[in-house]
Design a protein around this motif. Sequence first.
Motif, PDB file in Angstrom:
ATOM      1  N   ASP A 131     -27.588  28.207 -11.083  1.00 53.96           N
ATOM      2  CA  ASP A 131     -26.573  28.372 -10.035  1.00 53.96           C
ATOM      3  C   ASP A 131     -25.625  29.486 -10.441  1.00 53.96           C
ATOM      4  OD1 ASP A 131     -24.835  28.043  -7.909  1.00 53.96           O
ATOM      5  OD2 ASP A 131     -23.729  26.406  -8.874  1.00 53.96           O
ATOM      6  N   MET A 132     -25.737  30.632  -9.791  1.00 49.95           N
ATOM      7  CA  MET A 132     -24.818  31.725 -10.096  1.00 49.95           C
ATOM      8  C   MET A 132     -24.451  32.476  -8.833  1.00 49.95           C
ATOM      9  SD  MET A 132     -26.879  34.848 -11.968  1.00 49.95           S
ATOM     10  CE  MET A 132     -25.931  36.279 -11.525  1.00 49.95           C
ATOM     11  N   VAL A 133     -23.225  32.969  -8.807  1.00 47.32           N
ATOM     12  CA  VAL A 133     -22.763  33.769  -7.677  1.00 47.32           C
ATOM     13  C   VAL A 133     -23.505  35.101  -7.704  1.00 47.32           C
ATOM     14  CG1 VAL A 133     -20.779  34.909  -6.622  1.00 47.32           C
ATOM     15  CG2 VAL A 133     -20.479  32.691  -7.751  1.00 47.32           C
ATOM     16  N   PRO A 134     -24.099  35.520  -6.591  1.00 47.54           N
ATOM     17  CA  PRO A 134     -24.801  36.814  -6.578  1.00 47.54           C
ATOM     18  C   PRO A 134     -23.875  37.967  -6.995  1.00 47.54           C
ATOM     19  CG  PRO A 134     -25.357  35.555  -4.622  1.00 47.54           C
ATOM     20  CD  PRO A 134     -24.246  34.812  -5.307  1.00 47.54           C
ATOM     21  N   ARG A 135     -24.425  38.916  -7.726  1.00 52.52           N
ATOM     22  CA  ARG A 135     -23.666  40.057  -8.250  1.00 52.52           C
ATOM     23  C   ARG A 135     -24.311  41.359  -7.806  1.00 52.52           C
ATOM     24  NH1 ARG A 135     -19.954  39.817 -12.728  1.00 52.52           N
ATOM     25  NH2 ARG A 135     -19.630  37.639 -13.251  1.00 52.52           N
ATOM     26  N   LEU A 324     -13.764  32.051 -10.907  1.00 51.49           N
ATOM     27  CA  LEU A 324     -12.652  32.326  -9.999  1.00 51.49           C
ATOM     28  C   LEU A 324     -13.159  32.764  -8.632  1.00 51.49           C
ATOM     29  CD1 LEU A 324      -9.546  32.497  -9.701  1.00 51.49           C
ATOM     30  CD2 LEU A 324      -9.741  34.918 -10.297  1.00 51.49           C
ATOM     31  N   TYR A 325     -14.232  33.543  -8.602  1.00 58.66           N
ATOM     32  CA  TYR A 325     -14.739  34.039  -7.319  1.00 58.66           C
ATOM     33  C   TYR A 325     -15.205  32.891  -6.421  1.00 58.66           C
ATOM     34  CZ  TYR A 325     -16.771  37.489  -4.134  1.00 58.66           C
ATOM     35  OH  TYR A 325     -17.049  38.272  -3.038  1.00 58.66           O
ATOM     36  N   ARG A 326     -15.606  31.799  -7.034  1.00 61.26           N
ATOM     37  CA  ARG A 326     -16.018  30.627  -6.250  1.00 61.26           C
ATOM     38  C   ARG A 326     -14.826  30.009  -5.503  1.00 61.26           C
ATOM     39  NH1 ARG A 326     -21.115  28.473  -7.710  1.00 61.26           N
ATOM     40  NH2 ARG A 326     -22.034  29.443  -9.567  1.00 61.26           N
ATOM     41  N   ASP A 327     -13.612  30.247  -6.016  1.00 59.33           N
ATOM     42  CA  ASP A 327     -12.390  29.738  -5.376  1.00 59.33           C
ATOM     43  C   ASP A 327     -11.759  30.897  -4.602  1.00 59.33           C
ATOM     44  OD1 ASP A 327      -9.900  28.791  -4.649  1.00 59.33           O
ATOM     45  OD2 ASP A 327      -9.476  27.862  -6.594  1.00 59.33           O
ATOM     46  N   ARG A 328     -12.165  31.051  -3.362  1.00 59.89           N
ATOM     47  CA  ARG A 328     -11.783  32.266  -2.644  1.00 59.89           C
ATOM     48  C   ARG A 328     -10.278  32.349  -2.405  1.00 59.89           C
ATOM     49  NH1 ARG A 328     -13.677  31.994   3.646  1.00 59.89           N
ATOM     50  NH2 ARG A 328     -12.438  30.213   4.299  1.00 59.89           N
ATOM     51  N   TRP A 331      -8.821  33.601  -5.719  1.00 61.70           N
ATOM     52  CA  TRP A 331      -9.195  35.011  -5.912  1.00 61.70           C
ATOM     53  C   TRP A 331      -8.340  35.909  -5.015  1.00 61.70           C
ATOM     54  CZ3 TRP A 331     -12.940  37.221  -9.176  1.00 61.70           C
ATOM     55  CH2 TRP A 331     -13.110  38.611  -9.013  1.00 61.70           C
ATOM     56  N   SER A 332      -8.207  35.531  -3.754  1.00 64.40           N
ATOM     57  CA  SER A 332      -7.423  36.346  -2.813  1.00 64.40           C
ATOM     58  C   SER A 332      -5.965  36.425  -3.257  1.00 64.40           C
ATOM     59  CB  SER A 332      -7.505  35.761  -1.403  1.00 64.40           C
ATOM     60  OG  SER A 332      -8.837  35.731  -0.959  1.00 64.40           O
ATOM     61  N   ARG A 333      -5.445  35.308  -3.726  1.00 69.27           N
ATOM     62  CA  ARG A 333      -4.052  35.292  -4.197  1.00 69.27           C
ATOM     63  C   ARG A 333      -3.848  36.304  -5.319  1.00 69.27           C
ATOM     64  NH1 ARG A 333      -1.564  32.930  -8.368  1.00 69.27           N
ATOM     65  NH2 ARG A 333       0.665  32.514  -8.149  1.00 69.27           N
ATOM     66  N   LYS A 334      -4.756  36.303  -6.287  1.00 67.30           N
ATOM     67  CA  LYS A 334      -4.630  37.220  -7.424  1.00 67.30           C
ATOM     68  C   LYS A 334      -4.857  38.670  -6.990  1.00 67.30           C
ATOM     69  CE  LYS A 334      -5.973  33.644 -10.754  1.00 67.30           C
ATOM     70  NZ  LYS A 334      -4.767  33.592 -11.588  1.00 67.30           N
ATOM     71  N   ALA A 335      -5.774  38.887  -6.062  1.00 68.70           N
ATOM     72  CA  ALA A 335      -6.028  40.245  -5.577  1.00 68.70           C
ATOM     73  C   ALA A 335      -4.792  40.808  -4.865  1.00 68.70           C
ATOM     74  CB  ALA A 335      -7.230  40.247  -4.636  1.00 68.70           C
TER      75      ALA A 335
END
Length: 356
Positions: A131-135, A324-328, A331-335
């Motif tokens: 299980d991995m987020v596509p890169r 972190l990318y799984r928690d959108r 992630w958006s907050r930090k971006a």
Amino acid sequence: VVPDFDQMFPERFNSKTNGITQRRWLLQANPRLAELVTEAIGDGWITDLSRLRGLAPLAEDASFRERFRTVKREVKTSFTEYMAAKHGWMADPDSIFDVHAKRLHEYKRQLLNALHIIVLYNRLRANPKLDMVPRTFLFSAKAAPGYRMAKLVIKLISNIAGVVNSDPLVRDRIKVYFLPNYRVSLAELLIPAADVSEQISTAGTEASGTGNMKFMLNGALTLGTLDGANIEILEEVGKENMFVFGLTAAEVERLSPAYDPRRYYRDDPETREALDLIFSGYFNKGEPGIFEPVRATLLDHGDRYMHLVDLPSYSEAQRRVEALYRDREQWSRKAILNVACSGKFSSDRTIAEYAK
């Protein structure tokens, strides 16, 4: 250069953090994000980038985070369309766009990034159901004309791309592209699309690059060592809003005299498996021995830029990127906070300091 003048007038000799112009790197390069920023805080940032601080409270606003995500996805989609039209390459705009775009030099460690891609590839080969987020790994760089090792790293990354992108085993979970002819007009398309900004030079080697500032201004999260302007980015946005890894400059200095890369090759299974796959000829069938200088650089000649000691730490930082990318929302907050905290890095401020 002028030691006598420095002794006579020490107050006249001091450093300036260099900068970038927001008129090109946000207003022109990323009009969708520029419009969102202006709508939120007005257009004063165009001539006074410190006003971006006004975005910071909006990082806590769920509706603004949603609009920020929408803009980012539109920009990523536009870039995938550009790649498809220009090169016939396919990328998923919902994957992590991990971007390493800068001059090709051993100290900037594009090779470290390539080694980690092979680590991920090996994990998928061992467990296709992982299980991995596509890169989507995006590289772009130019090497100096006579810099053989730098050109060999470009060749290695391109060969890795050819193998990984055509392997049905990875099922589009890893894509690797080396964009040719890196230049400002390409950077203006690529940088706004980035989720992750690769700033991974060996600590103590980068004076003060500015690519990291351009990525930050466009809402990418920095994955980096404590080197060059990364240190000042950390001071502005906070360590919790970037991904720091690797040895510090002081640790590099202490370790260097006794550093034995073969020890890290022996002791870390993923490092050993990644290197063994390269040197088995897996990525250069029909081109025997072409990557022998890479092996010699890493294992026989001391790994001057300390790729192997930093690879496990880098891999762990990349795990944090994925988590972190799984928690959108986070992630958006930090971006958004990265955009909000990038005001210091305007060249307007640099020039004002010189004038003062």
